[in-house]
Design a protein around this motif. Structure first.
Motif, short mmCIF file in Angstrom:
data_model
loop_
_atom_site.label_atom_id
_atom_site.label_comp_id
_atom_site.label_asym_id
_atom_site.label_seq_id
_atom_site.Cartn_x
_atom_site.Cartn_y
_atom_site.Cartn_z
N MET A 1 0.83 -1.20 0.00
CA MET A 1 0.00 0.00 0.00
C MET A 1 0.87 1.25 0.00
SD MET A 1 -3.21 1.08 0.24
CE MET A 1 -4.53 1.01 1.37
N ILE A 2 1.85 1.31 0.88
CA ILE A 2 2.73 2.46 0.94
C ILE A 2 3.58 2.56 -0.32
CG2 ILE A 2 4.70 3.49 2.16
CD1 ILE A 2 3.47 2.42 4.76
N ARG A 3 4.04 1.42 -0.82
CA ARG A 3 4.83 1.42 -2.05
C ARG A 3 4.02 1.94 -3.23
NH1 ARG A 3 8.46 -4.10 -1.93
NH2 ARG A 3 9.49 -3.59 0.03
N ALA A 4 2.77 1.53 -3.29
CA ALA A 4 1.91 1.99 -4.38
C ALA A 4 1.68 3.49 -4.29
CB ALA A 4 0.57 1.25 -4.35
N ALA A 5 1.46 4.00 -3.08
CA ALA A 5 1.27 5.44 -2.89
C ALA A 5 2.55 6.19 -3.25
CB ALA A 5 0.86 5.74 -1.45
N ARG A 6 3.68 5.67 -2.85
CA ARG A 6 4.96 6.30 -3.17
C ARG A 6 5.19 6.31 -4.68
NH1 ARG A 6 9.20 3.79 0.16
NH2 ARG A 6 8.40 5.21 1.74
N ARG A 7 4.85 5.20 -5.34
CA ARG A 7 5.00 5.11 -6.79
C ARG A 7 4.08 6.12 -7.48
NH1 ARG A 7 4.53 -0.21 -7.29
NH2 ARG A 7 2.29 -0.10 -7.54
#
Length: 142
Positions: free
Chosen positions: A1-7
């Motif tokens: 979830m955090i990786r997707a938001a960062r991406r």
């Protein structure tokens, strides 16, 4: 979830930087035409700015379509949407130029202010409407 938001954030930031680079090229064209028409031909700044704006719009569209947004949308609908935003941006640009020059500001200072406002208008409008903001791999042909 955090990786997707960062991406997603990185994608939007990258797109903004590319949009600014393309805008810099289009702005250079507009300013060159503006200064040429005002200084060499004695044209009033507001129409000179408008002519420069229109001449730079084609370059702006093509570079944003390919480079900034890497769009896979058909040119017909994309050009139509881009044109609506560009005409609105042209009117915003002309209004700011007229108001600021009428208030006694130098035409280049007025143009810098108009450019900043139109830049934000164009980025938001083109991101959300003309080309869409989905990641390139997630886009569907429209």
């Amino acid at each position: 979830m955090i990786r997707a938001a960062r991406r997603d954030i990185q994608g939007h930031l990258s797109r903004f930087v590319k949009f600014a680079a393309v805008g810099g090229i289009a702005t250079a064209i507009q300013y060159a035409v503006l200064v040429l028409l005002v200084r060499a031909f004695g044209m009033a700044p507001t129409p000179a700015s408008s002519i420069g704006f229109v001449l730079s719009a084609g370059v702006n569209y093509l570079l944003n379509y390919r480079f900034t947004f890497q769009s896979d949308r058909a040119h017909g609908p994309a050009v139509a949407k881009f044109a609506v935003l560009a005409v609105t941006g042209l009117l915003i640009n002309a209004a700011i130029m007229r108001l600021m020059i009428g208030a006694g500001l130098h035409y280049l200072i007025a143009q810098v202010c108009a450019t900043a406002v139109v830049f934000l208008w164009n980025f938001i409008g083109n991101s959300l409407w003309t080309f869409g903001v989905a990641a390139v791999g997630e886009r569907k042909r429209i």
